[in-house]
Write a protein that holds these residues in place. Sequence first.
Motif, PDB file in Angstrom:
ATOM      1  N   TYR A 144      24.939 -14.704-115.116  1.00 17.42           N
ATOM      2  CA  TYR A 144      24.203 -14.013-116.183  1.00 17.42           C
ATOM      3  C   TYR A 144      24.591 -14.534-117.566  1.00 17.42           C
ATOM      4  CZ  TYR A 144      28.116 -11.035-117.716  1.00 17.42           C
ATOM      5  OH  TYR A 144      29.308 -10.580-118.229  1.00 17.42           O
TER       6      TYR A 144
ATOM      7  N   ARG B  57      25.018 -27.035-106.759  1.00 19.50           N
ATOM      8  CA  ARG B  57      25.370 -26.333-105.526  1.00 19.50           C
ATOM      9  C   ARG B  57      24.735 -27.017-104.321  1.00 19.50           C
ATOM     10  NH1 ARG B  57      23.827 -20.035-104.788  1.00 19.50           N
ATOM     11  NH2 ARG B  57      21.740 -20.940-104.873  1.00 19.50           N
TER      12      ARG B  57
ATOM     13  N   TYR C 228      19.509 -27.325-100.881  1.00 17.28           N
ATOM     14  CA  TYR C 228      18.325 -26.472-101.014  1.00 17.28           C
ATOM     15  C   TYR C 228      18.332 -25.870-102.410  1.00 17.28           C
ATOM     16  CZ  TYR C 228      15.031 -22.744 -99.625  1.00 17.28           C
ATOM     17  OH  TYR C 228      13.965 -21.889 -99.516  1.00 17.28           O
TER      18      TYR C 228
ATOM     19  N   ILE D  22      15.986 -23.646-105.218  1.00 16.87           N
ATOM     20  CA  ILE D  22      14.776 -22.835-105.327  1.00 16.87           C
ATOM     21  C   ILE D  22      14.465 -22.470-106.766  1.00 16.87           C
ATOM     22  CG2 ILE D  22      14.877 -21.931-103.000  1.00 16.87           C
ATOM     23  CD1 ILE D  22      16.151 -19.435-104.084  1.00 16.87           C
TER      24      ILE D  22
ATOM     25  N   HIS E  22      14.196 -19.800-108.970  1.00 19.74           N
ATOM     26  CA  HIS E  22      15.040 -19.130-109.958  1.00 19.74           C
ATOM     27  C   HIS E  22      16.501 -19.443-109.697  1.00 19.74           C
ATOM     28  CE1 HIS E  22      11.732 -16.979-111.808  1.00 19.74           C
ATOM     29  NE2 HIS E  22      11.263 -16.796-110.597  1.00 19.74           N
ATOM     30  N   ALA E  23      16.758 -20.609-109.109  1.00 18.77           N
ATOM     31  CA  ALA E  23      18.101 -21.073-108.785  1.00 18.77           C
ATOM     32  C   ALA E  23      18.743 -20.243-107.675  1.00 18.77           C
ATOM     33  CB  ALA E  23      19.013 -21.098-110.015  1.00 18.77           C
ATOM     34  N   GLY E  24      18.519 -18.907-107.684  1.00 18.22           N
ATOM     35  CA  GLY E  24      19.080 -18.071-106.632  1.00 18.22           C
ATOM     36  C   GLY E  24      20.589 -18.111-106.597  1.00 18.22           C
ATOM     37  N   LEU E  25      21.190 -18.164-107.793  1.00 19.57           N
ATOM     38  CA  LEU E  25      22.651 -18.171-107.829  1.00 19.57           C
ATOM     39  C   LEU E  25      23.175 -16.814-107.388  1.00 19.57           C
ATOM     40  CD1 LEU E  25      23.307 -20.046-111.171  1.00 19.57           C
ATOM     41  CD2 LEU E  25      23.058 -20.947-108.869  1.00 19.57           C
ATOM     42  N   PHE E  26      24.393 -16.807-106.820  1.00 16.94           N
ATOM     43  CA  PHE E  26      25.011 -15.547-106.432  1.00 16.94           C
ATOM     44  C   PHE E  26      25.558 -14.894-107.697  1.00 16.94           C
ATOM     45  CE2 PHE E  26      26.046 -18.032-102.374  1.00 16.94           C
ATOM     46  CZ  PHE E  26      24.792 -17.758-101.861  1.00 16.94           C
ATOM     47  N   PRO E  27      25.001 -13.742-108.090  1.00 19.62           N
ATOM     48  CA  PRO E  27      25.392 -13.161-109.378  1.00 19.62           C
ATOM     49  C   PRO E  27      26.860 -12.743-109.412  1.00 19.62           C
ATOM     50  CG  PRO E  27      24.008 -11.633-108.136  1.00 19.62           C
ATOM     51  CD  PRO E  27      23.991 -12.936-107.396  1.00 19.62           C
TER      52      PRO E  27
END
Lengths: 232, 221, 373
Positions: free
Chosen positions: C134, C148, C80, C82, C84-89
Motif C-alpha cells: 500500500y 515476483r 505469472y 496480473i 493489478h499486480a495482485g501483491l500480497f498486502p
Amino acid sequence: MGEFFHVPSDLQHSYLGLVGWHLEEALIPVLAGLLLALPLAQLCVRLRWLYPPVLWVTTVLYAIPSLAFFVVLINWTGQSEITVMIPLTLYSLVVLVPAIVDGVRSVPEETHAAATAMGFGPVRRYLQVELPIAVPAIFAGLRVATVSSISLVSVGALIGNQGALGNLLADSMFYHRPILAVSSVVTTAVLAMAVDALLVLCRRLLTPWTPPARERGRGAPVSVPAVAEEAR
Amino acid sequence: MSIFHFISDFFSQSAHWHGYDGIPQRLWEHIQYSMLAMAVATGVALPVGLVTGHTGRGGNALALLATAGRALPSFGLLVLLFVIIGLGLLPVMIPLVVLAIPPILVTTNEAVRSVDPAPVDAARGMGMRPLRILAQVELPVALPLILSGLRSAAIQIVSTATIAAYVSFGGLGRYIVDGLYQRDYEQVVGGATLVAGLALATLGAFWLAGRLAVSPGVRHR
Amino acid sequence: MIRFESVTKRYPDGTVAVDGLSLEIPDRSITVLVGPSGCGKTTSLRMVNRMIEPSGGRILLDGEDVQQQPVHTLRRSMGYVIQHAGLFPHRTVADNIATVPRLLGWDRRRARSRALELMERVGLDTALARRYPYQLSGGQQQRVGVARALAADPPVLLMDEPFSAVDPIVRKGLQEELLRIQQELGKTIVFVTHDIDEAIRLGDMIAVLRTGGRLAQYAPPDRLLSAPADAFVEDFLGADRGIRRLSFFTSGGLELSSAPVVGEDDAPPDLPTAPYLLVVDGDRRPLGWADPKRRAAGDRTLIPYGRSFPAERGSLREALDSAVLSPTGWAVAVDGDGRAVGVVSQEAVAAAIRAAHAGQGGAPEDAEPAGVR
C-alpha cells in the motif's frame, strides 16, 4: 400440545397476551433506538472526529450485561417494563449507529458528487440519496437489534416478572415443568425469526434496485452483513 | 446514594476479597466459563467460516443458520436445559456457545469472501496449494475482520455468562443474582462493574492481539 | 516452445471462450495475444498454467502436454503477472518477491538476496524492500509484480494485461523496462493486452483474436500492419497503420547531409541546395534553423527546430515525424549523445519510405494467409 399454549394462572396472561406483551417490550426499544440513532449517526458522518469516541462508548455500553443493567435501574424505575426497555433501547442504539454510519459512508463518492452537482441541498440529498442507499446497511443493523432485543426481553423475568414470555421460564423452574420452558424458548425463537423475515421482506420492498443475494462468488451481496455483526 | 458509592463500598469490604465467594474466585470462574465457551464456539465456527468463505459456497445456508442461532434466546435456553438436564456445566455452556457461533461464523465467512481476488489469483498462479493459499494469503488479509467477529463473540459471552448464576452456577453473575434476591444493591452494582471491567479487559486483549498478529500492510486500512 | 493444438474452451452454459486455437509461440521472444473483450485472450493465457482447463485440444510445453504435468509444479515453473499486480498486502515487497523461491524450498537468506537482486533488475530502489504494497505507487507495484514472477528464474513468463491499470506515462516506462529486461534475460513471454499499440510496441509476434475466441491473424507486428488478414484486423489496427508501420524501418539508411550544419560563430557557407542552415553550439547540439541570407545580413534570430530523431537507432516514423514537425520541412538527426549528425528533407524521407517498402516486397497484395508465419 395443549400444554404448550397453557399459561399458568399466576402469570395473569393468556399465551397470545404474553406474545403481544413480548413484542411490545422488544420492538418499542428498537424503534426508539432507531429514532435516536438516525440523528446521532448523521452527526458522526458530518463530524468525523466524533465517530471513534462514539464507537468506544457504544462498545463499552454493550459490554454491560443486560441483567446487571436491569437490576441497577430498579433503583430508579422500579420493577417495571421501563426498566427492561431502557437497556434494550441502548443496545439497539449501539448496533444501529455504526450500521447507519457505515451505510451512509458507503454511498459512492460519485453518487454524492452527482447529487450535489444536480443541485440537491444537504437535507434533500440526505433524505433522497444517502438514506435510501444506506437502507440495506440500516436494515442489517435493525435485524440484529430486533432479534437480540426479542431474545433479551426474557431476562426481564428476573426483575419481578417483567419478562413476558420469559416469565414462563421462571414458572418452569418453580413448578419444574419443562414444557413451559420449551414453550417459552420455541415461541421466542419463532417470533424472532418471523420478525426477522418480515424485516428482510421490508428491505426488499424498499430497495427494489438491489440484486437478490447470490449463492456463489466472491464479493456477492452480503446476506447477513458483517458490518452489523462487528458492531455488536 | 450514587452508583459510585455502591461501587466503592463493594470493593472496599475485605470480605469480598476472600473465600469461595470472594472476587478472585468468582472472577476466575467467570473467566473459565467464558474461555471454554469461546474455545468451543471458535473451534466450530472458525473452520466452517474459513472454508465456506474460501469456496464461496453455502452462504445462504450459513445466513439461515446464523439467524436461527441468534433467534434462540440464551436465557431461555439456559433455563430449559437446566430444567431438563439439571445442574451442570452443559446447560451453561450450550447457550453461550450458541450465542457466540453466529458472529464468528458470519464475520469469518464474510472476511474471507471479501478478500481481494487479485492476490488469491496470483497465489494460485504461482503454484500455491489451496490450503496454503487459505493459511498464508486469505487468513492474514482477512484477519482484522475475523478478529472483530471473535471480539464481539467474546464480549457477548462475558456479558451473558452472568445468567449462569440464575441456575445456581458460579461466576460474577452470583453477585448480581444474589444481590437481587437479598435486595443488596451494593452487591449488584459491584458485580455489574466487575463484568463490565472484564468485558473491557477482553476488548483490550483483542486490541493487543490485533496489534501483534495483523500485518502492518493490512492494518493501515 | 509453447504450442496450442486446436485448443477449445467451452463452458457448461454453452459459451465458447476459445474456439480451436492453434498457435506456436517461439522461445525467447514476446508473443502478444490481443483482441477486444470477450475474445478469449485471457482464457487462452490461463490455460497455459492450467488456471483454466481446456475442454478440447492440448497445450504442449517443450513437447509435453501441460495436462500431464503436476499442476503446482507446472505453475511454479512459470512466472505469472496480473493486472493489478495482485501483491500480497500483508507481506513486504521483499517477501512478496521471494514467494516462489520460498515455495521451492530456498532458504530465507538466499530468497531475500535474490529478491534484492530482482528489485534492481526491474528498476526499483532496494530501499523499498521493507515497504508494504500500500506504500507503493501503481507503477512500483507492477514492477514488484514482474520481479515476483521472475524470482525463480522461470523460462516462461505469462503476463495478463499487466500494465492496463496504470496511467499512460507510467505504462510507457514499464513497457520500456520490460523490453530492456527481455533483452537481458531472453524469456519466453506470453503477453495479453487489449491495447493494439502496446501489442505492436512489445510483440515479436502478435496473435489477434476475435470475439468468440477465434484467431484472426498471427504475424509479426510489421506484417500485421502491412497486410491485415481481413476487415476485422484492419479495423482493430486503427486508422494510421501505414504511419505506425514505419516504426519497423530503420532510419539508418537515410542520406543525411551535414553541409548545412554550422557553428554559432561560423561564417554561413554558400549552399544553393539548402534553403536553411542548422545552427549548433560548441558541442554540436542543435540550436535552431537560420535563413542564410538574413544571417549573412547580421540577423541572428533562430527558428525552433521542432524535434530531432536518432540517426542510427531511430525509425523512419521518427524521421518523418521530425521532418513534419520542423517548420523548415527538414528533419534533424542526432547521435546517441544528442549531437547533430546531419539534416534530411521530407522529400528524402518519403523516398526512403518508398525504397523500404519496395525492398520489403511488402505490398498488401502478396499477404500470407492468417495463422502462418
